[in-house]
Design a protein around this motif. Sequence first.
Motif, PDB file in Angstrom:
ATOM      1  N   TRP A  75       2.026  -1.600   8.993  1.00 17.74           N
ATOM      2  CA  TRP A  75       2.029  -2.805   9.812  1.00 17.74           C
ATOM      3  C   TRP A  75       1.923  -2.456  11.300  1.00 17.74           C
ATOM      4  CZ3 TRP A  75       1.285  -7.783  10.065  1.00 17.74           C
ATOM      5  CH2 TRP A  75       1.816  -8.511  11.115  1.00 17.74           C
ATOM      6  N   ASN A  76       2.669  -1.461  11.739  1.00 19.64           N
ATOM      7  CA  ASN A  76       2.659  -1.105  13.154  1.00 19.64           C
ATOM      8  C   ASN A  76       1.342  -0.447  13.568  1.00 19.64           C
ATOM      9  OD1 ASN A  76       5.241  -1.834  14.528  1.00 19.64           O
ATOM     10  ND2 ASN A  76       6.028  -0.840  12.697  1.00 19.64           N
ATOM     11  N   ILE A  77       0.727   0.305  12.682  1.00 25.53           N
ATOM     12  CA  ILE A  77      -0.603   0.852  12.975  1.00 25.53           C
ATOM     13  C   ILE A  77      -1.609  -0.292  13.098  1.00 25.53           C
ATOM     14  CG2 ILE A  77      -2.507   2.198  12.015  1.00 25.53           C
ATOM     15  CD1 ILE A  77      -0.382   4.138  10.924  1.00 25.53           C
ATOM     16  N   PHE A  78      -1.499  -1.266  12.213  1.00 27.88           N
ATOM     17  CA  PHE A  78      -2.362  -2.446  12.288  1.00 27.88           C
ATOM     18  C   PHE A  78      -2.186  -3.171  13.619  1.00 27.88           C
ATOM     19  CE2 PHE A  78      -2.555  -7.085  11.756  1.00 27.88           C
ATOM     20  CZ  PHE A  78      -3.902  -7.236  11.509  1.00 27.88           C
ATOM     21  N   ILE A  79      -0.944  -3.356  14.047  1.00 21.28           N
ATOM     22  CA  ILE A  79      -0.672  -4.041  15.316  1.00 21.28           C
ATOM     23  C   ILE A  79      -1.265  -3.252  16.484  1.00 21.28           C
ATOM     24  CG2 ILE A  79       1.176  -4.698  16.913  1.00 21.28           C
ATOM     25  CD1 ILE A  79       0.870  -6.650  14.634  1.00 21.28           C
TER      26      ILE A  79
END
Length: 168
Positions: A75-79
């Motif tokens: 999720w944080n890589i996506f963000i």
Amino acid sequence: MGCCTGRCMFIFFCAVQLIAAVERQVFDFLGYQWAPILFNFLQVIVVILGLFGTVHYKPRYIILYIVWTVFWVTWNIFICCLYLDIGGLSKTWWKDKSLGCKNRNIPNTRWQHLNSPAQVSELGCILEYQYIEVLHSALQLFLSALGFVFACYIVSIFNEDEDTYLYK
């Protein structure tokens, strides 16, 4: 429990993760996006469960933390990719091609000669909102990577301890 054991370090990183997640949650409540609020809420719950599993020697809770950490890192890589427009992800793509979105041009005549307010940056900001979000995500990535390593170490130690008690 010594002050530099794997358990103690994991508890420390979980405490820092909790503080960072709650701080991020406050900023996300100021915005209009509900998916980050939900993911942050789940992060807080899973980190608390990881702490509980560490303190009470419950490896299942720590394994839950490990599995969640994989999703949390994703999720944080996506963000980060979304806010930095990396890898084909773009904020404008989501605005234009999201389900139910229509043309967002403002019909007001005063905006005809200016940029749309959605594309105008705030003037006078030290950091724009996308960089603040990326910094939040980068901090969460760093803490999650360390938490993942220590959680795996703790689960292996708990399993070794269980094996030694079973075969005595």
